[in-house]
Scaffold this active site. Structure first.
Site, mmCIF file in Angstrom:
data_model
loop_
_atom_site.group_PDB
_atom_site.id
_atom_site.type_symbol
_atom_site.label_atom_id
_atom_site.label_comp_id
_atom_site.label_asym_id
_atom_site.label_seq_id
_atom_site.Cartn_x
_atom_site.Cartn_y
_atom_site.Cartn_z
ATOM 1 C CB CYS A 1 -0.994 -0.029 1.148
ATOM 2 S SG CYS A 1 -2.361 1.147 0.921
ATOM 3 C CG HIS B 1 -4.022 -3.677 2.158
ATOM 4 N ND1 HIS B 1 -3.162 -3.362 3.188
ATOM 5 C CD2 HIS B 1 -4.542 -2.506 1.716
ATOM 6 C CE1 HIS B 1 -3.173 -2.040 3.375
ATOM 7 N NE2 HIS B 1 -3.990 -1.509 2.488
ATOM 8 C CD GLU C 1 -2.237 -6.637 4.448
ATOM 9 O OE1 GLU C 1 -2.426 -5.484 4.865
ATOM 10 O OE2 GLU C 1 -1.701 -6.889 3.348
#
Length: 212
Positions: free
Chosen positions: A83, A192, A194
């Site tokens: 990011c 992202h 994750e």
């Protein structure tokens, strides 16, 4: 074979625990730290980034992160930015009319997305080149984005013919913007991983496999 050792750079970025858990899920031995011995000696370094460009740059400066990231890249040691961790690798960011100098690893300016709806929040596809190893097996998947700013132009001038140009992956929200860059030891994503479910886990697994 022992698990690759990955340090997540702890410089005050928010929601950092989700990155730690995601890396552990794909088999990494993870340390959350800003200590030089942890940052410099790990097999891989993950640099998260949430919030404003200027705030992330200041947080990195406060823990000597810029120097340590630079040392890793110069030594061919893997770094993954996420990011705003991607954005600060470019030359500059402009937010609310304020220009902040970035790390300058790549040419380009981070600016507000040219879209009717900002922030760009949610799942989106990417256009990954065939030579990408980061997106191996997941080129047709969607990834989770949360951002209002991005790099919308790419002008990488290879002055040395033998130098391999970076692999750039694009996405679109109002117009094209850079979704990921793979440049030797330096890799970064605007989205992202994750928070991107199975596709994000596979992307992190692809990165981890390159550390072995």
């Amino acid at each position: 074979m022992s698990a690759p050792k990955v340090t997540v750079l702890d410089y005050g970025s928010g929601n950092i625990r989700s990155a730690v858990r995601a890396l552990e899920h794909v088999g990494a031995d993870v340390t959350l730290s800003a200590a030089p011995e942890d940052v410099l000696n790990a097999d891989g370094l993950l640099v998260p980034g949430v919030g404003a460009f200027a705030a992330v740059m200041q947080g990195l400066k406060d823990v000597d992160g810029l120097r340590m990231i630079g040392r890793r890249v110069a030594g061919g040691r893997s770094v993954l930015g996420i990011c705003v961790g991607l954005q600060v690798l470019f030359e500059e960011g402009v937010e609310h009319g304020v220009r902040t100098e970035g790390m300058g690893e790549w040419p380009g300016r981070v600016e507000r997305l040219k879209a009717d709806v900002v922030p760009h929040m949610g799942w989106n596809t990417v256009q990954a080149p065939q030579e990408s190893t980061l997106f191996e097996g997941i080129r047709d998947e969607r990834f989770y984005f949360v951002h209002s700013y991005g790099v919308q132009d790419w002008n990488f001038d290879v002055t040395q013919p033998a130098m391999r140009p970076p692999i750039v992956t694009w996405s679109t929200h109002g117009g094209p913007f850079i979704a990921a860059v793979e440049n030797g030891p330096l890799t970064a994503t605007q989205f992202h991983p994750e928070k991107s479910g199975d596709a994000g886990a596979q992307l992190l697994r692809n990165w981890i496999n390159g550390l072995r």
